[in-house]
Write an enzyme that holds these catalytic residues in place. Structure first.
Site, PDB file in Angstrom:
ATOM      1  N   LYS A 156       7.984   1.337  -0.994  1.00  0.00           N
ATOM      2  CA  LYS A 156       8.315   0.220  -2.235  1.00  0.00           C
ATOM      3  C   LYS A 156       9.339   0.987  -2.684  1.00  0.00           C
ATOM      4  O   LYS A 156      10.114   0.384  -3.645  1.00  0.00           O
ATOM      5  CB  LYS A 156       6.626   0.222  -2.826  1.00  0.00           C
ATOM      6  CG  LYS A 156       5.356  -0.461  -2.777  1.00  0.00           C
ATOM      7  CD  LYS A 156       4.139  -0.552  -2.925  1.00  0.00           C
ATOM      8  CE  LYS A 156       3.910   0.981  -3.483  1.00  0.00           C
ATOM      9  NZ  LYS A 156       3.582   1.812  -2.831  1.00  0.00           N
ATOM     10  N   SER A 157       8.821   2.506  -2.938  1.00  0.00           N
ATOM     11  CA  SER A 157       9.978   3.277  -4.110  1.00  0.00           C
ATOM     12  C   SER A 157      11.401   3.341  -3.034  1.00  0.00           C
ATOM     13  O   SER A 157      11.997   3.204  -3.897  1.00  0.00           O
ATOM     14  CB  SER A 157       9.219   4.460  -3.400  1.00  0.00           C
ATOM     15  OG  SER A 157       8.080   4.365  -4.893  1.00  0.00           O
ATOM     16  N   GLN A 164       2.089   0.572 -11.588  1.00  0.00           N
ATOM     17  CA  GLN A 164       0.423   0.176 -11.656  1.00  0.00           C
ATOM     18  C   GLN A 164      -0.402   1.224 -12.993  1.00  0.00           C
ATOM     19  O   GLN A 164      -1.455   1.260 -13.597  1.00  0.00           O
ATOM     20  CB  GLN A 164      -0.761   0.577 -10.237  1.00  0.00           C
ATOM     21  CG  GLN A 164      -0.433   1.718 -10.071  1.00  0.00           C
ATOM     22  CD  GLN A 164       0.565   2.214  -9.061  1.00  0.00           C
ATOM     23  OE1 GLN A 164       1.435   1.562  -8.774  1.00  0.00           O
ATOM     24  NE2 GLN A 164       0.650   3.322  -8.616  1.00  0.00           N
ATOM     25  N   ASP A 207       8.824   2.415 -11.567  1.00  0.00           N
ATOM     26  CA  ASP A 207       8.092   2.777 -10.324  1.00  0.00           C
ATOM     27  C   ASP A 207       6.662   3.399 -10.978  1.00  0.00           C
ATOM     28  O   ASP A 207       6.387   2.935 -11.930  1.00  0.00           O
ATOM     29  CB  ASP A 207       8.891   3.694  -9.911  1.00  0.00           C
ATOM     30  CG  ASP A 207       8.408   4.030  -7.995  1.00  0.00           C
ATOM     31  OD1 ASP A 207       8.257   2.808  -7.620  1.00  0.00           O
ATOM     32  OD2 ASP A 207       8.683   5.024  -7.368  1.00  0.00           O
ATOM     33  N   GLU A 208       6.003   2.548  -9.835  1.00  0.00           N
ATOM     34  CA  GLU A 208       4.430   3.502  -9.954  1.00  0.00           C
ATOM     35  C   GLU A 208       3.832   2.483 -10.718  1.00  0.00           C
ATOM     36  O   GLU A 208       3.318   2.792 -12.147  1.00  0.00           O
ATOM     37  CB  GLU A 208       3.674   4.724  -9.956  1.00  0.00           C
ATOM     38  CG  GLU A 208       4.779   5.409  -9.333  1.00  0.00           C
ATOM     39  CD  GLU A 208       4.242   4.633  -7.902  1.00  0.00           C
ATOM     40  OE1 GLU A 208       3.266   4.149  -7.317  1.00  0.00           O
ATOM     41  OE2 GLU A 208       4.365   5.825  -6.190  1.00  0.00           O
ATOM     42  N   PRO A 219       0.909  -1.174  -0.072  1.00  0.00           N
ATOM     43  CA  PRO A 219      -0.182  -0.217   0.323  1.00  0.00           C
ATOM     44  C   PRO A 219       1.036   1.051   0.393  1.00  0.00           C
ATOM     45  O   PRO A 219       2.432   1.142  -0.405  1.00  0.00           O
ATOM     46  CB  PRO A 219      -0.530  -0.016   1.091  1.00  0.00           C
ATOM     47  CG  PRO A 219       0.216  -0.453   2.611  1.00  0.00           C
ATOM     48  CD  PRO A 219       1.372  -1.802   1.792  1.00  0.00           C
TER      49      PRO A 219
END
Length: 202
Positions: free
Chosen positions: A22-23, A102, A99-100, A17
């Protein structure tokens, strides 16, 4: 040189989330590849300009130079030599970070599989669930096809339990379930929540 546990190319996916790191993990892995003198190329969606227009940035403040692109076709164009992040050497790097993930369309899937098949280590970071706790875009298929998956958790802002969901807030209240899926934001728009305290706005 750092050795991969996989022979040849492979796909690594980092999910979780908002505010789960994550990054931060993507930056850590890319930096290790740089230390190992590997050629790297890092991309991010152009629509994500929350912290830096031309860098992957974590909520904790770490950053890494990245090329903002509108879609996966632009990533392919760069890697085919129509523009490059690389200061020297061939257009096809040893490691590609995105990255990102999604926010990219379905054309990302054949691209990253092709790269892995050609011997490239591909590292993707992104949200596995949208603000409604529904699978987000291309992420389910990427997770299914990856050799390595790391699912991170954040801390629920309500109770302090491990958080697996991103709570979107509009004026301090949960967003409606039928609101647009894509809304780029940080602490002003999102909180990390556990299953119990996540409100999808139904």
């Amino acid at each position: 040189m750092l050795k991969s546990p996989y022979a040849g190319g492979h796909l690594e996916v980092i999910v979780g989330p908002m505010f789960s790191g994550k990054s931060e993990e993507l930056i850590r892995r890319i930096n290790r590849a740089v230390i190992a003198r590997q050629q790297v190329a890092v991309f991010k969606p152009a629509l994500d300009d929350r912290y830096h227009a031309d860098a992957v940035a974590s909520h904790a403040g770490r950053s890494l130079d990245a090329l903002p692109v509108p879609d996966a076709a632009a990533v392919r164009a760069v890697l085919n030599g129509e523009g490059s992040l690389l200061s020297a050497g061939p257009a096809r790097p040893d490691v590609v970070g995105i990255d990102e993930a999604q926010f990219f369309g379905p054309e990302l899937i054949p691209l990253v599989l092709e790269l892995a098949d050609q011997g490239v280590r591909v590292i993707l970071a992104g949200l596995d669930l949208d603000f409604r706790a529904e699978p987000f875009g291309v992420m389910p298929e990427l997770l299914a096809r990856a050799e390595s998956v790391e699912k991170l958790t954040a801390i629920c802002t309500v109770c302090g339990a491990p958080a697996t969901r991103s709570q979107r807030l509009i004026g301090g209240q949960p967003a409606r379930f039928d609101d647009p899926v894509v809304l780029v934001g940080a602490q002003e728009s999102y909180e990390a929540r556990c299953r119990l305290h996540h409100d999808p706005g139904r």
